[in-house]
Write an enzyme that holds these catalytic residues in place. Sequence first.
Site, mmCIF file in Angstrom:
data_model
loop_
_atom_site.group_PDB
_atom_site.id
_atom_site.type_symbol
_atom_site.label_atom_id
_atom_site.label_comp_id
_atom_site.label_asym_id
_atom_site.label_seq_id
_atom_site.Cartn_x
_atom_site.Cartn_y
_atom_site.Cartn_z
ATOM 1 N N GLY A 14 39.824 3.962 13.656
ATOM 2 C CA GLY A 14 38.477 3.241 14.271
ATOM 3 C C GLY A 14 38.957 1.893 14.837
ATOM 4 O O GLY A 14 38.099 0.802 14.929
ATOM 5 N N THR A 15 40.049 1.818 15.564
ATOM 6 C CA THR A 15 40.324 0.445 16.171
ATOM 7 C C THR A 15 39.494 0.445 17.588
ATOM 8 O O THR A 15 39.116 -0.466 17.852
ATOM 9 C CB THR A 15 41.826 0.409 16.712
ATOM 10 O OG1 THR A 15 42.080 1.460 17.437
ATOM 11 C CG2 THR A 15 42.691 0.308 15.498
ATOM 12 N N ASN A 16 39.119 1.738 18.263
ATOM 13 C CA ASN A 16 38.169 1.631 18.961
ATOM 14 C C ASN A 16 36.803 1.404 18.668
ATOM 15 O O ASN A 16 36.170 0.637 19.650
ATOM 16 C CB ASN A 16 38.238 3.046 20.139
ATOM 17 C CG ASN A 16 39.482 2.962 20.814
ATOM 18 O OD1 ASN A 16 39.447 2.197 22.029
ATOM 19 N ND2 ASN A 16 40.334 3.667 20.789
ATOM 20 N N MET A 92 38.330 13.704 16.266
ATOM 21 C CA MET A 92 39.407 14.483 16.637
ATOM 22 C C MET A 92 38.659 15.952 16.865
ATOM 23 O O MET A 92 39.514 17.019 16.597
ATOM 24 C CB MET A 92 40.271 14.452 15.939
ATOM 25 C CG MET A 92 41.233 13.010 15.764
ATOM 26 S SD MET A 92 41.619 12.737 17.541
ATOM 27 C CE MET A 92 42.408 11.098 17.519
ATOM 28 N N ILE A 94 36.410 19.031 18.654
ATOM 29 C CA ILE A 94 36.002 19.289 20.202
ATOM 30 C C ILE A 94 34.385 20.034 19.909
ATOM 31 O O ILE A 94 34.127 20.571 19.372
ATOM 32 C CB ILE A 94 36.827 20.385 20.908
ATOM 33 C CG1 ILE A 94 37.983 19.658 21.355
ATOM 34 C CG2 ILE A 94 36.009 20.546 22.329
ATOM 35 C CD1 ILE A 94 39.067 20.669 22.091
ATOM 36 N N LEU A 95 33.528 19.326 20.557
ATOM 37 C CA LEU A 95 32.290 19.574 20.481
ATOM 38 C C LEU A 95 31.598 20.656 21.376
ATOM 39 O O LEU A 95 32.266 21.029 22.486
ATOM 40 C CB LEU A 95 31.126 18.382 20.834
ATOM 41 C CG LEU A 95 31.224 17.170 19.871
ATOM 42 C CD1 LEU A 95 30.446 16.137 20.258
ATOM 43 C CD2 LEU A 95 30.761 17.553 18.540
ATOM 44 N N ASN A 109 33.487 9.568 25.898
ATOM 45 C CA ASN A 109 34.859 9.715 25.164
ATOM 46 C C ASN A 109 35.878 9.000 25.761
ATOM 47 O O ASN A 109 35.786 8.684 26.986
ATOM 48 C CB ASN A 109 35.291 11.268 25.251
ATOM 49 C CG ASN A 109 36.685 11.609 24.641
ATOM 50 O OD1 ASN A 109 36.745 11.067 23.368
ATOM 51 N ND2 ASN A 109 37.567 12.170 25.106
ATOM 52 N N HIS A 111 39.975 8.606 26.226
ATOM 53 C CA HIS A 111 41.070 9.502 25.864
ATOM 54 C C HIS A 111 42.360 8.600 26.480
ATOM 55 O O HIS A 111 42.245 7.598 27.381
ATOM 56 C CB HIS A 111 40.985 10.528 27.135
ATOM 57 C CG HIS A 111 42.016 11.554 26.916
ATOM 58 N ND1 HIS A 111 42.148 12.510 26.034
ATOM 59 C CD2 HIS A 111 43.293 11.620 27.839
ATOM 60 C CE1 HIS A 111 43.132 13.056 26.282
ATOM 61 N NE2 HIS A 111 44.098 12.756 26.925
HETATM 62 C C1 GAR Z 1 42.686 6.625 20.342
HETATM 63 O O1 GAR Z 1 43.953 6.381 21.120
HETATM 64 C C2 GAR Z 1 42.033 7.543 20.972
HETATM 65 O O2 GAR Z 1 42.039 7.359 22.618
HETATM 66 C C3 GAR Z 1 42.597 8.893 20.822
HETATM 67 O O3 GAR Z 1 42.870 8.876 19.358
HETATM 68 C C4 GAR Z 1 43.087 7.164 19.121
HETATM 69 C C5 GAR Z 1 42.249 6.972 17.870
HETATM 70 O O4 GAR Z 1 42.304 5.730 17.425
HETATM 71 N N1 GAR Z 1 41.604 9.730 21.101
HETATM 72 C C6 GAR Z 1 41.848 10.983 21.411
HETATM 73 O O5 GAR Z 1 43.134 11.450 21.489
HETATM 74 C C7 GAR Z 1 40.610 12.093 21.668
HETATM 75 N N2 GAR Z 1 41.244 13.041 22.590
HETATM 76 P P1 GAR Z 1 41.328 4.861 16.700
HETATM 77 O O6 GAR Z 1 40.670 5.605 15.766
HETATM 78 O O7 GAR Z 1 41.948 3.618 16.354
HETATM 79 O O8 GAR Z 1 40.339 4.451 17.683
#
Ligand code: GAR
Length: 207
Positions: A14-16, A92, A94-95, A109, A111
């Site tokens: 969940g850093t994003n 993670m 796909i909907l 999203n 990516h």
């Molecule tokens: C992030 O790098 C995000 O871009 C990627 O997973 C990581 C999640 O990190 N997402 C994908 O690859 C989706 N196709 P987070 O949980 O720390 O945000």
Amino acid sequence: MSKVKTAVLVSGGGTNLQALLDAEAKGMLPHVQFCAVISSRPDAYALVRGENAGIPVFVAERKGKSQEAFEQEILSYLKKQSIQMIILAGFMSILSEDFVKRYPRRILNVHPALLPSFGGKGYYGLHVHEAALARGVKVTGATVHYVNEIADGGEIILQKAVDVLPGDTPEILQRRVMEQAEWIILPQATEIAAIEILSVGKVKSEK
Ligand code: GAR
């Protein structure tokens, strides 16, 4: 000022999500209100981040049920919270086309690559950076896009490039892409999309 009721869908650290919450706390998302954090995994640290920020959290576990049942759980919660916009932030799963069509230009999203490179089925998380390093690209980055029925194929909102450096491992590159691209463009794109939703609503109500 009206704000777009937003849910963040997560599966991991969940850093994003944290970047979004921090941007909101700094007043950078004046048209966004976070109303739900939904996780496909009960052990996702992102849930703690949501709770710490005082946002309602909900677990819709992916494991052990059909795609349809999983999506139905999410949809019911989105309706309950009157959600207008959905951010996939390290989500993670796909909907399905059916789900996505309910929220046109309402699902974003993030990516961890410059789409259309290193996108689509199988390209998620660390795998994306492994593929970029294996291919030998010298520049990678991140993309925030609208979600449609094609995996990683929707209209691009923002992108940011990041250098690949000698000696990079997938983990080192992942961290650099997050710090220099994802955590910056995800909040920016979220505000852009929210403003669009509000302006579309305004045009409709003026008619
Ligand atoms: C992030 O790098 C995000 O871009 C990627 O997973 C990581 C999640 O990190 N997402 C994908 O690859 C989706 N196709 P987070 O949980 O720390 O945000």
